[in-house]
Design a protein around this motif. Structure first.
Motif, PDB file in Angstrom:
ATOM      1  N   ALA A   1       0.832  -1.207   0.000  1.00 29.93           N
ATOM      2  CA  ALA A   1       0.000   0.000   0.000  1.00 29.93           C
ATOM      3  C   ALA A   1       0.867   1.258   0.000  1.00 29.93           C
ATOM      4  CB  ALA A   1      -0.934  -0.004   1.213  1.00 29.93           C
ATOM      5  N   PHE A   2       1.928   1.269   0.818  1.00 27.56           N
ATOM      6  CA  PHE A   2       2.777   2.456   0.903  1.00 27.56           C
ATOM      7  C   PHE A   2       3.504   2.711  -0.414  1.00 27.56           C
ATOM      8  CE2 PHE A   2       3.463   2.729   5.798  1.00 27.56           C
ATOM      9  CZ  PHE A   2       2.117   2.993   5.930  1.00 27.56           C
ATOM     10  N   SER A   3       4.137   1.662  -0.959  1.00 24.61           N
ATOM     11  CA  SER A   3       4.885   1.899  -2.191  1.00 24.61           C
ATOM     12  C   SER A   3       3.928   2.189  -3.341  1.00 24.61           C
ATOM     13  CB  SER A   3       5.799   0.717  -2.508  1.00 24.61           C
ATOM     14  OG  SER A   3       5.074  -0.475  -2.471  1.00 24.61           O
ATOM     15  N   GLY A   4       2.712   1.602  -3.282  1.00 26.19           N
ATOM     16  CA  GLY A   4       1.711   1.896  -4.311  1.00 26.19           C
ATOM     17  C   GLY A   4       1.306   3.370  -4.280  1.00 26.19           C
ATOM     18  N   THR A   5       1.141   3.917  -3.075  1.00 32.00           N
ATOM     19  CA  THR A   5       0.781   5.332  -2.953  1.00 32.00           C
ATOM     20  C   THR A   5       1.869   6.207  -3.555  1.00 32.00           C
ATOM     21  OG1 THR A   5      -0.193   4.712  -0.865  1.00 32.00           O
ATOM     22  CG2 THR A   5      -0.077   7.042  -1.339  1.00 32.00           C
ATOM     23  N   LEU A   6       3.120   5.837  -3.265  1.00 31.80           N
ATOM     24  CA  LEU A   6       4.248   6.588  -3.804  1.00 31.80           C
ATOM     25  C   LEU A   6       4.222   6.571  -5.337  1.00 31.80           C
ATOM     26  CD1 LEU A   6       6.546   7.808  -2.061  1.00 31.80           C
ATOM     27  CD2 LEU A   6       7.986   5.965  -2.912  1.00 31.80           C
ATOM     28  N   ALA A   7       4.008   5.373  -5.886  1.00 33.37           N
ATOM     29  CA  ALA A   7       4.003   5.221  -7.339  1.00 33.37           C
ATOM     30  C   ALA A   7       2.861   6.011  -7.965  1.00 33.37           C
ATOM     31  CB  ALA A   7       3.897   3.744  -7.704  1.00 33.37           C
ATOM     32  N   LEU A   8       1.669   5.944  -7.334  1.00 34.39           N
ATOM     33  CA  LEU A   8       0.507   6.658  -7.872  1.00 34.39           C
ATOM     34  C   LEU A   8       0.765   8.158  -7.902  1.00 34.39           C
ATOM     35  CD1 LEU A   8      -2.419   4.799  -6.123  1.00 34.39           C
ATOM     36  CD2 LEU A   8      -2.190   5.115  -8.562  1.00 34.39           C
ATOM     37  N   GLY A   9       1.251   8.680  -6.773  1.00 35.43           N
ATOM     38  CA  GLY A   9       1.490  10.116  -6.701  1.00 35.43           C
ATOM     39  C   GLY A   9       2.505  10.565  -7.728  1.00 35.43           C
ATOM     40  N   ARG A  10       3.570   9.793  -7.858  1.00 39.71           N
ATOM     41  CA  ARG A  10       4.668  10.195  -8.740  1.00 39.71           C
ATOM     42  C   ARG A  10       4.251  10.120 -10.213  1.00 39.71           C
ATOM     43  NH1 ARG A  10       7.858  13.636  -9.751  1.00 39.71           N
ATOM     44  NH2 ARG A  10       9.583  13.084 -11.082  1.00 39.71           N
ATOM     45  N   THR A  11       3.461   9.086 -10.566  1.00 39.54           N
ATOM     46  CA  THR A  11       3.046   8.938 -11.961  1.00 39.54           C
ATOM     47  C   THR A  11       2.329  10.194 -12.444  1.00 39.54           C
ATOM     48  OG1 THR A  11       2.702   6.620 -11.491  1.00 39.54           O
ATOM     49  CG2 THR A  11       1.839   7.427 -13.559  1.00 39.54           C
TER      50      THR A  11
ATOM     51  N   SER B   1      -2.067  20.937  -2.302  1.00 35.63           N
ATOM     52  CA  SER B   1      -1.566  19.982  -1.289  1.00 35.63           C
ATOM     53  C   SER B   1      -1.959  18.547  -1.618  1.00 35.63           C
ATOM     54  CB  SER B   1      -2.020  20.359   0.121  1.00 35.63           C
ATOM     55  OG  SER B   1      -3.412  20.483   0.193  1.00 35.63           O
ATOM     56  N   ARG B   2      -1.710  18.160  -2.886  1.00 32.61           N
ATOM     57  CA  ARG B   2      -2.112  16.834  -3.328  1.00 32.61           C
ATOM     58  C   ARG B   2      -1.299  15.722  -2.688  1.00 32.61           C
ATOM     59  NH1 ARG B   2       1.278  19.121  -6.832  1.00 32.61           N
ATOM     60  NH2 ARG B   2      -0.146  20.647  -7.660  1.00 32.61           N
ATOM     61  N   ASP B   3      -0.051  16.002  -2.308  1.00 34.38           N
ATOM     62  CA  ASP B   3       0.800  14.946  -1.740  1.00 34.38           C
ATOM     63  C   ASP B   3       0.223  14.469  -0.413  1.00 34.38           C
ATOM     64  OD1 ASP B   3       1.965  16.631  -3.492  1.00 34.38           O
ATOM     65  OD2 ASP B   3       3.572  17.294  -2.144  1.00 34.38           O
ATOM     66  N   VAL B   4      -0.366  15.407   0.332  1.00 32.26           N
ATOM     67  CA  VAL B   4      -0.934  15.043   1.631  1.00 32.26           C
ATOM     68  C   VAL B   4      -2.297  14.413   1.438  1.00 32.26           C
ATOM     69  CG1 VAL B   4      -1.357  15.888   3.930  1.00 32.26           C
ATOM     70  CG2 VAL B   4       0.163  17.146   2.436  1.00 32.26           C
ATOM     71  N   LEU B   5      -3.058  14.948   0.487  1.00 33.00           N
ATOM     72  CA  LEU B   5      -4.453  14.526   0.361  1.00 33.00           C
ATOM     73  C   LEU B   5      -4.593  13.137  -0.249  1.00 33.00           C
ATOM     74  CD1 LEU B   5      -6.178  17.851  -0.635  1.00 33.00           C
ATOM     75  CD2 LEU B   5      -6.405  16.587   1.491  1.00 33.00           C
ATOM     76  N   LEU B   6      -3.626  12.720  -1.075  1.00 35.30           N
ATOM     77  CA  LEU B   6      -3.773  11.408  -1.714  1.00 35.30           C
ATOM     78  C   LEU B   6      -3.866  10.280  -0.687  1.00 35.30           C
ATOM     79  CD1 LEU B   6      -3.976   9.701  -4.242  1.00 35.30           C
ATOM     80  CD2 LEU B   6      -1.508   9.585  -4.320  1.00 35.30           C
ATOM     81  N   PRO B   7      -2.895  10.157   0.242  1.00 26.50           N
ATOM     82  CA  PRO B   7      -3.058   9.094   1.255  1.00 26.50           C
ATOM     83  C   PRO B   7      -4.276   9.284   2.137  1.00 26.50           C
ATOM     84  CG  PRO B   7      -1.034  10.335   1.632  1.00 26.50           C
ATOM     85  CD  PRO B   7      -1.583  10.812   0.366  1.00 26.50           C
ATOM     86  N   VAL B   8      -4.616  10.549   2.442  1.00 32.38           N
ATOM     87  CA  VAL B   8      -5.775  10.817   3.296  1.00 32.38           C
ATOM     88  C   VAL B   8      -7.042  10.230   2.674  1.00 32.38           C
ATOM     89  CG1 VAL B   8      -7.325  12.677   3.996  1.00 32.38           C
ATOM     90  CG2 VAL B   8      -4.907  12.839   4.504  1.00 32.38           C
ATOM     91  N   VAL B   9      -7.183  10.403   1.372  1.00 36.90           N
ATOM     92  CA  VAL B   9      -8.385   9.927   0.694  1.00 36.90           C
ATOM     93  C   VAL B   9      -8.268   8.443   0.358  1.00 36.90           C
ATOM     94  CG1 VAL B   9      -9.731  10.169  -1.397  1.00 36.90           C
ATOM     95  CG2 VAL B   9      -8.890  12.190  -0.251  1.00 36.90           C
ATOM     96  N   LEU B  10      -7.052   8.052  -0.017  1.00 33.09           N
ATOM     97  CA  LEU B  10      -6.864   6.716  -0.593  1.00 33.09           C
ATOM     98  C   LEU B  10      -7.081   5.599   0.421  1.00 33.09           C
ATOM     99  CD1 LEU B  10      -6.107   5.566  -3.272  1.00 33.09           C
ATOM    100  CD2 LEU B  10      -3.725   5.603  -2.603  1.00 33.09           C
ATOM    101  N   TYR B  11      -6.497   5.730   1.629  1.00 33.62           N
ATOM    102  CA  TYR B  11      -6.540   4.580   2.539  1.00 33.62           C
ATOM    103  C   TYR B  11      -7.934   4.227   3.027  1.00 33.62           C
ATOM    104  CZ  TYR B  11      -1.480   4.789   2.286  1.00 33.62           C
ATOM    105  OH  TYR B  11      -0.207   4.793   1.830  1.00 33.62           O
ATOM    106  N   PRO B  12      -8.768   5.204   3.453  1.00 28.44           N
ATOM    107  CA  PRO B  12     -10.111   4.768   3.860  1.00 28.44           C
ATOM    108  C   PRO B  12     -10.882   4.101   2.724  1.00 28.44           C
ATOM    109  CG  PRO B  12      -9.726   7.019   4.556  1.00 28.44           C
ATOM    110  CD  PRO B  12      -8.582   6.651   3.683  1.00 28.44           C
ATOM    111  N   ILE B  13     -10.693   4.602   1.496  1.00 29.47           N
ATOM    112  CA  ILE B  13     -11.543   4.085   0.417  1.00 29.47           C
ATOM    113  C   ILE B  13     -11.023   2.765  -0.149  1.00 29.47           C
ATOM    114  CG2 ILE B  13     -12.384   4.630  -1.901  1.00 29.47           C
ATOM    115  CD1 ILE B  13     -13.133   7.248  -0.997  1.00 29.47           C
ATOM    116  N   THR B  14      -9.709   2.544  -0.118  1.00 29.91           N
ATOM    117  CA  THR B  14      -9.218   1.261  -0.637  1.00 29.91           C
ATOM    118  C   THR B  14      -9.161   0.212   0.466  1.00 29.91           C
ATOM    119  OG1 THR B  14      -6.988   2.075  -0.296  1.00 29.91           O
ATOM    120  CG2 THR B  14      -7.858   2.172  -2.534  1.00 29.91           C
TER     121      THR B  14
END
Lengths: 204, 227
Positions: free
Chosen positions: B64-74, B162-175
């Protein structure tokens, strides 16, 4: 109604094993139900806004999201107080608590996104609200694979009358409170939009 | 339909080519995942032995952590080069853009898992050989679910502040259902007393989750990305 509630709650009989603490249930259960209703409202309004872009739907969605966070907070304050006495522990990772917690997190994410997302974040937040609603069955199902010690929903209709009346009274009061807060919040949001439009008109 | 798939394939191939030239994401996300595992080792190893059944949890949190990194960077890449707009202006269906990005991130994450899964098994004594087919299916279904929702939210956050902060905030509850399903299913396989029937139940939940959320993402991608 909230003025009258304490007297009704006071007149309700003591639950045999839990004693006085049981009375917190009269606020716990209605807040949980109200949270559920407002979460549902937010999900539906978000979906409508996402596909039709009606500004009214967005105003309802943001009001409902805020209220579900507020009522959720009430649930998480009253719940542990009761659980400490009834189960001997503040918090248990049982399905119902866990799924409520997850949904609460989703609506917190919704509000965070709106607050810090900048321009255009209402559409993004609407997607969160919509997905949050689609999530409910999955969250519920997946956490249900664990064992539960939470009282089942079937407890409520079987309560004795002298406990049932205060409960339904409180539930009605909470629902009315929810509707009133919703109306105020939606009107506030509406006024804010009007004000912004007026500012823009003056600037032009 | 074939047009959509062809456009999606072209977009995925473009991402794949960028990645194969720089290898930025593979290296950084993989290294990040390994550092997560290192931190977990301090939390979950007692007297030189891993705590019972910790491998599944460690594996999925690292994914999950490395996936978040990859998603944000892409999507950060697309934003920096101002190509996201070009991509959206391209005369193809919006769903093709979504599918292309989805395939790109998915293949990247699968590439990371190819290294990560044996590594976790090696470090934390996980019996990979017990039910390899079921394990692969769980990994695939969980990753697909995570990336399906993640692509949609990473794409739409591409323009937010502030997308870098918001991506994990939104992503983890929903996935969460995807991660919980993968984690619990894997744990059921790795347990001292394996419960393969339970793992299969989790797998069917994951497949159902994937189907629903890919459909919803395809459906909402166009309205969310706007004009």
């Amino acid at each position: 109604m909230f003025g009258m509630a304490p007297f009704l709650i006071d007149s309700a009989p003591y639950e045999s094993t839990m004693g006085l603490v049981y009375k917190i249930f009269y606020f716990h259960f209605p807040s949980a139900m109200t949270m559920l209703v407002s979460a549902l409202t937010c999900g539906v309004a978000s979906a409508i806004f996402l596909f039709s872009r009606r500004p009214g739907a967005d105003r309802v969605a943001v009001a409902a999201a805020e209220l579900s966070v507020v009522f959720g907070l009430l649930v998480f304050v009253t719940g542990p107080l009761w659980a400490r006495k009834a189960w001997g522990t503040w918090w248990i990772w049982d399905p119902r608590i866990t799924s409520t917690f997850i949904m609460w997190m989703v609506f917190n994410a919704y509000l965070l996104l709106r607050r810090f997302g900048g321009a255009g974040s209402e559409v993004l937040a609407a997607a969160v609200g919509f997905f949050g609603m689609a999530l409910v069955p999955f969250v519920y199902w997946s956490v249900n694979l664990w064992r539960t010690i939470h009282p089942l929903t079937s407890v409520v209709p079987t309560l004795p009358v002298n406990m049932g009346i205060p409960l339904y009274f409180c539930w009605t009061a909470f629902t009315i409170l929810f509707v009133a807060l919703m109306l105020i919040r939606v009107r506030l949001e509406h006024a804010r939009t009007r004000l912004e439009e007026a500012y823009l008109a003056v600037d032009d | 339909m074939t047009n959509v798939l062809r456009a999606a394939w072209l977009i995925a191939r473009k991402d794949f080519r960028i990645e194969s030239r720089s290898r930025e994401l593979v290296y950084t996300a993989l290294f990040f995942a390994v550092s997560c595992i290192l931190i977990f080792s301090f939390a979950f190893v007692r007297e030189g032995e891993a705590i019972d059944n910790s491998a599944a949890g460690i594996l999925w949190v690292a994914i999950a952590f490395s996936g978040t990194l990859a998603l944000g960077r892409t999507f950060e890449r697309e934003r920096q080069a101002e190509t996201l707009r070009a991509l959206l202006l391209a005369p193809v269906e919006r769903s093709a853009v979504y599918l292309g990005k989805f395939l790109g991130v998915l293949s990247l994450l699968i590439g990371i898992e190819v290294v990560l899964v044996p590594l976790v098994a090696f470090l934390f004594n996980a019996p990979l050989e017990r039910a390899p087919g079921l394990l692969l299916a769980l990994l695939a279904a969980g990753t697909v679910g995570f990336v399906a929702v993640g692509t949609l939210f990473a794409a739409m956050l591409g323009r937010a502040e502030s997308r870098d902060v918001l991506l994990p905030v939104v992503l983890y509850p929903i996935t969460l259902p995807a991660l919980v399903g993968g984690m619990q299913g894997t744990a059921a396989i790795f347990a001292a007393e394996p419960n393969l029937a339970l793992a299969q139940t989790w797998l069917s939940m994951l497949i159902f989750f994937d189907a629903v959320f890919i459909t919803l993402s395809l459906w909402t991608f166009a309205p969310v990305m706007g004009e």
